[in-house]
Design a protein around this motif. Structure first.
Motif, PDB file in Angstrom:
ATOM      1  N   CYS A  12       0.742  -1.196  -0.007  1.00 13.24           N
ATOM      2  CA  CYS A  12      -0.027  -0.161   0.025  1.00 13.24           C
ATOM      3  C   CYS A  12       0.955   1.207  -0.119  1.00 13.24           C
ATOM      4  O   CYS A  12       0.548   2.298  -0.596  1.00 13.24           O
ATOM      5  N   GLU A  13       1.966   1.320   0.662  1.00 16.75           N
ATOM      6  CA  GLU A  13       2.734   2.258   0.615  1.00 16.75           C
ATOM      7  C   GLU A  13       3.298   2.590  -0.482  1.00 16.75           C
ATOM      8  O   GLU A  13       3.492   3.724  -1.030  1.00 16.75           O
ATOM      9  N   GLU A  14       3.913   1.466  -1.243  1.00 21.52           N
ATOM     10  CA  GLU A  14       4.280   1.675  -2.630  1.00 21.52           C
ATOM     11  C   GLU A  14       3.181   2.254  -3.599  1.00 21.52           C
ATOM     12  O   GLU A  14       3.713   3.094  -4.349  1.00 21.52           O
ATOM     13  N   ALA A  15       2.035   1.715  -3.358  1.00 20.66           N
ATOM     14  CA  ALA A  15       1.090   2.129  -4.291  1.00 20.66           C
ATOM     15  C   ALA A  15       0.774   3.685  -4.000  1.00 20.66           C
ATOM     16  O   ALA A  15       0.409   4.488  -4.883  1.00 20.66           O
ATOM     17  N   GLU A  16       0.624   4.266  -2.783  1.00 17.29           N
ATOM     18  CA  GLU A  16       0.576   5.464  -2.605  1.00 17.29           C
ATOM     19  C   GLU A  16       1.533   6.203  -2.984  1.00 17.29           C
ATOM     20  O   GLU A  16       1.192   7.436  -3.933  1.00 17.29           O
ATOM     21  N   ALA A  17       2.994   5.969  -3.264  1.00 14.06           N
ATOM     22  CA  ALA A  17       3.868   6.693  -3.940  1.00 14.06           C
ATOM     23  C   ALA A  17       3.722   6.830  -5.328  1.00 14.06           C
ATOM     24  O   ALA A  17       3.838   7.849  -6.067  1.00 14.06           O
ATOM     25  N   VAL A  18       3.176   5.652  -6.033  1.00 16.93           N
ATOM     26  CA  VAL A  18       2.978   5.698  -7.313  1.00 16.93           C
ATOM     27  C   VAL A  18       1.766   6.554  -7.682  1.00 16.93           C
ATOM     28  O   VAL A  18       1.841   7.495  -8.561  1.00 16.93           O
ATOM     29  N   LEU A  19       0.693   6.651  -6.669  1.00 18.40           N
ATOM     30  CA  LEU A  19      -0.323   7.653  -6.928  1.00 18.40           C
ATOM     31  C   LEU A  19       0.004   9.074  -7.119  1.00 18.40           C
ATOM     32  O   LEU A  19      -0.373   9.808  -7.555  1.00 18.40           O
ATOM     33  N   LYS A  20       0.922   9.183  -6.085  1.00 14.77           N
ATOM     34  CA  LYS A  20       1.575  10.774  -5.928  1.00 14.77           C
ATOM     35  C   LYS A  20       2.162  10.838  -7.277  1.00 14.77           C
ATOM     36  O   LYS A  20       1.998  12.079  -7.705  1.00 14.77           O
ATOM     37  N   LEU A  21       3.040  10.146  -7.812  1.00 13.48           N
ATOM     38  CA  LEU A  21       4.032  10.413  -8.948  1.00 13.48           C
ATOM     39  C   LEU A  21       2.783  10.642 -10.075  1.00 13.48           C
ATOM     40  O   LEU A  21       2.925  11.641 -11.089  1.00 13.48           O
ATOM     41  N   VAL A  22       1.737   9.957 -10.214  1.00 15.21           N
ATOM     42  CA  VAL A  22       0.774  10.000 -11.116  1.00 15.21           C
ATOM     43  C   VAL A  22       0.213  11.438 -11.055  1.00 15.21           C
ATOM     44  O   VAL A  22      -0.256  12.118 -12.119  1.00 15.21           O
ATOM     45  N   ARG A  23      -0.319  11.890  -9.850  1.00 10.07           N
ATOM     46  CA  ARG A  23      -1.063  13.138  -9.499  1.00 10.07           C
ATOM     47  C   ARG A  23      -0.112  14.336 -10.110  1.00 10.07           C
ATOM     48  O   ARG A  23      -0.662  15.238 -10.305  1.00 10.07           O
ATOM     49  N   GLU A  24       1.162  14.101 -10.153  1.00 12.11           N
ATOM     50  CA  GLU A  24       2.084  15.181 -10.788  1.00 12.11           C
ATOM     51  C   GLU A  24       1.906  15.254 -11.901  1.00 12.11           C
ATOM     52  O   GLU A  24       2.382  16.408 -12.685  1.00 12.11           O
ATOM     53  N   ASP A  25       1.551  14.503 -12.738  1.00 10.34           N
ATOM     54  CA  ASP A  25       1.116  14.408 -14.251  1.00 10.34           C
ATOM     55  C   ASP A  25      -0.045  14.683 -14.719  1.00 10.34           C
ATOM     56  O   ASP A  25      -0.446  14.682 -16.000  1.00 10.34           O
ATOM     57  N   ALA A  26      -1.001  14.186 -13.760  1.00 13.76           N
ATOM     58  CA  ALA A  26      -2.601  14.084 -14.088  1.00 13.76           C
ATOM     59  C   ALA A  26      -3.501  14.661 -12.988  1.00 13.76           C
ATOM     60  O   ALA A  26      -2.904  14.549 -11.894  1.00 13.76           O
ATOM     61  N   SER A  27      -4.441  15.185 -13.489  1.00 16.52           N
ATOM     62  CA  SER A  27      -5.385  15.818 -12.325  1.00 16.52           C
ATOM     63  C   SER A  27      -6.584  14.887 -12.187  1.00 16.52           C
ATOM     64  O   SER A  27      -7.364  14.298 -12.927  1.00 16.52           O
ATOM     65  N   PHE A  28      -6.560  14.412 -10.829  1.00 17.31           N
ATOM     66  CA  PHE A  28      -7.853  13.426 -10.459  1.00 17.31           C
ATOM     67  C   PHE A  28      -8.089  13.841  -8.858  1.00 17.31           C
ATOM     68  O   PHE A  28      -7.287  14.247  -8.453  1.00 17.31           O
ATOM     69  N   GLN A  29      -9.252  13.504  -8.490  1.00 18.27           N
ATOM     70  CA  GLN A  29      -9.911  13.398  -6.987  1.00 18.27           C
ATOM     71  C   GLN A  29      -9.401  12.216  -6.549  1.00 18.27           C
ATOM     72  O   GLN A  29      -9.774  11.043  -7.016  1.00 18.27           O
ATOM     73  N   LEU A  30      -8.493  12.266  -5.357  1.00 22.14           N
ATOM     74  CA  LEU A  30      -8.319  11.115  -4.806  1.00 22.14           C
ATOM     75  C   LEU A  30      -8.950  10.988  -3.480  1.00 22.14           C
ATOM     76  O   LEU A  30      -8.989  11.883  -2.431  1.00 22.14           O
ATOM     77  N   TYR A  31      -9.581   9.718  -3.270  1.00 22.33           N
ATOM     78  CA  TYR A  31     -10.208   9.050  -1.775  1.00 22.33           C
ATOM     79  C   TYR A  31      -9.513   8.261  -1.340  1.00 22.33           C
ATOM     80  O   TYR A  31      -9.496   7.112  -2.037  1.00 22.33           O
ATOM     81  N   GLU A  32      -8.711   8.153   0.021  1.00 18.12           N
ATOM     82  CA  GLU A  32      -8.352   7.029   0.552  1.00 18.12           C
ATOM     83  C   GLU A  32      -9.103   6.585   1.413  1.00 18.12           C
ATOM     84  O   GLU A  32      -9.809   7.180   2.295  1.00 18.12           O
ATOM     85  N   ARG A  33      -9.078   5.074   1.337  1.00 19.43           N
ATOM     86  CA  ARG A  33     -10.136   4.359   2.295  1.00 19.43           C
ATOM     87  C   ARG A  33      -9.404   3.177   2.899  1.00 19.43           C
ATOM     88  O   ARG A  33      -8.864   2.371   2.208  1.00 19.43           O
ATOM     89  N   ASN A  34      -9.240   3.343   4.250  1.00 15.63           N
ATOM     90  CA  ASN A  34      -9.263   2.279   4.812  1.00 15.63           C
ATOM     91  C   ASN A  34      -9.907   0.919   4.979  1.00 15.63           C
ATOM     92  O   ASN A  34     -11.207   1.198   5.712  1.00 15.63           O
ATOM     93  N   ILE A  35      -9.658  -0.145   4.466  1.00 14.08           N
ATOM     94  CA  ILE A  35     -10.520  -1.384   4.412  1.00 14.08           C
ATOM     95  C   ILE A  35     -11.053  -1.699   5.780  1.00 14.08           C
ATOM     96  O   ILE A  35     -12.134  -2.474   6.144  1.00 14.08           O
TER      97      ILE A  35
END
Length: 78
Positions: A15-38
């Motif tokens: 999950c920590e790795e995935a969060e880092a990937v999402l942060k990188l994508v956000r640098e290049d694309a605009s989207f609304q991010l919602y984080e949900r703890n299962i």
């Protein structure tokens, strides 16, 4: 704007790795991010318990387990 739901849980190395990937994508694309703890909802735990991390975009699971930049970026741009 795309809505991205990130299903995760504390102390999850993937999950920590995935969060880092999402942060990188956000640098290049605009989207609304919602984080949900299962762990917050039984429904999420039943649905995603063995799959986390999970990235869902506009109601569709795009990727789970290993999250990579190209897949997420392509889905956000679509």
């Amino acid at each position: 704007m795309k809505e991205v739901y990130f299903y995760t849980r504390p102390r999850c190395p993937l999950c920590e790795e995935a969060e880092a990937v999402l942060k990188l994508v956000r640098e290049d694309a605009s989207f609304q991010l919602y984080e949900r703890n299962i762990d917050d909802k039984d429904e999420w735990m039943e649905k995603y318990g063995l799959m986390i991390p999970v990235v869902e975009i506009d109601g569709k699971v795009v990727q789970y387990g290993h999250i990579d930049y190209p897949t997420i970026k392509l889905a956000v741009d679509a």
